[in-house]
Design a protein around this motif. Structure first.
Motif, PDB file in Angstrom:
ATOM      1  N   ASP A 170      13.664   9.918 -29.361  1.00 55.92           N
ATOM      2  CA  ASP A 170      14.322   9.269 -28.320  1.00 55.92           C
ATOM      3  C   ASP A 170      15.059   7.959 -28.786  1.00 55.92           C
ATOM      4  O   ASP A 170      16.006   7.392 -28.269  1.00 55.92           O
ATOM      5  N   CYS A 223      27.150   4.449 -22.685  1.00 54.66           N
ATOM      6  CA  CYS A 223      27.678   5.368 -21.645  1.00 54.66           C
ATOM      7  C   CYS A 223      29.348   5.326 -21.894  1.00 54.66           C
ATOM      8  O   CYS A 223      29.964   4.543 -22.545  1.00 54.66           O
ATOM      9  N   TRP A 250      26.218   9.933 -20.833  1.00 54.69           N
ATOM     10  CA  TRP A 250      25.360   9.159 -21.820  1.00 54.69           C
ATOM     11  C   TRP A 250      25.458   9.635 -23.208  1.00 54.69           C
ATOM     12  O   TRP A 250      24.935  11.084 -23.320  1.00 54.69           O
ATOM     13  N   TYR A 251      25.668   9.077 -24.166  1.00 50.00           N
ATOM     14  CA  TYR A 251      25.699   9.264 -25.519  1.00 50.00           C
ATOM     15  C   TYR A 251      24.678   8.544 -26.181  1.00 50.00           C
ATOM     16  O   TYR A 251      24.155   7.527 -25.792  1.00 50.00           O
ATOM     17  N   ARG A 252      23.795   9.002 -27.483  1.00 52.87           N
ATOM     18  CA  ARG A 252      23.254   8.207 -28.290  1.00 52.87           C
ATOM     19  C   ARG A 252      23.410   8.340 -29.688  1.00 52.87           C
ATOM     20  O   ARG A 252      23.720   9.471 -30.043  1.00 52.87           O
ATOM     21  N   ARG A 279      26.814  10.273 -33.554  1.00 51.69           N
ATOM     22  CA  ARG A 279      26.517  10.022 -32.033  1.00 51.69           C
ATOM     23  C   ARG A 279      26.472  11.279 -31.284  1.00 51.69           C
ATOM     24  O   ARG A 279      27.207  12.514 -31.947  1.00 51.69           O
ATOM     25  N   VAL A 288      24.073  13.081 -24.593  1.00 46.08           N
ATOM     26  CA  VAL A 288      22.688  13.402 -24.231  1.00 46.08           C
ATOM     27  C   VAL A 288      22.805  14.058 -22.829  1.00 46.08           C
ATOM     28  O   VAL A 288      22.240  15.109 -22.282  1.00 46.08           O
ATOM     29  N   TYR A 291      22.039   3.847 -26.914  1.00 44.90           N
ATOM     30  CA  TYR A 291      22.582   4.536 -25.913  1.00 44.90           C
ATOM     31  C   TYR A 291      23.840   4.138 -25.447  1.00 44.90           C
ATOM     32  O   TYR A 291      24.100   2.774 -24.957  1.00 44.90           O
TER      33      TYR A 291
END
Length: 120
Positions: A88, A94, A35-37, A44, A47, A92
Motif C-alpha cells: 500500500d 485526492c 482517491w488515487y495512488r 497512478r 483506489v 495518495y
C-alpha cells in the motif's frame, strides 16, 4: 479551487491511517470524489470512489480494508485505511469533480499528494 490532502505518514504493517482532503474556493458543489495512488515505478491507480449520493467503488486490492467517505457540507473526502500492507506504500492523491460558482459544468481537480509508507 484547491484540494488539500493531509494525513499521510509512516505506519507499520497491519496498522491504520486516515487521510482527508478538503476542497476550498468558489465551490457550488463537489460531485464524484476519488482517491488515487502511485507507487514508485508504477502507474497512478484508482483506489476508491464515492459519488455524491454516498455510493462507493473500491479497487479489489483494497476492498474490505479501506473505507472512503465524504462530508458534503464541508467539501471534504476521507480515506480510512486499515490492515495496511507494504504494497500500500504510495503517494495518495485526492481528486474530485467540482462545480464552481458561476460555472455550468464541473471541472476535475487534483490534490498535491500525501505519502503513505507501510514498513516495519
Amino acid at each position: 479551487v484547491q484540494l488539500q490532502a493531509s494525513g499521510g505518514g509512516l505506519v507499520q504493517p497491519g496498522g491504520s491511517l486516515g487521510l482527508s482532503c478538503t476542497a476550498s474556493g468558489s465551490i457550488r458543489r463537489m460531485h464524484t470524489a476519488n482517491w488515487y495512488r502511485q507507487a514508485p515505478g508504477r502507474q497512478r491507480e484508482l483506489v476508491a470512489r464515492i459519488y455524491r449520493d454516498g455510493s462507493t467503488y473500491y479497487a479489489d486490492s483494497v476492498k474490505g480494508r479501506f473505507t472512503i467517505s465524504r462530508d458534503n457540507a464541508e467539501n471534504t473526502m476521507f480515506l480510512q485505511m486499515n490492515s495496511l500492507k507494504p504494497e500500500d506504500t504510495a503517494v495518495y492523491y485526492c481528486n474530485a469533480d467540482i462545480l464552481q460558482i458561476g460555472a455550468r459544468i464541473p471541472a476535475n481537480y487534483w490534490g498535491q499528494g500525501t505519502l503513505v509508507t507501510v514498513s516495519s
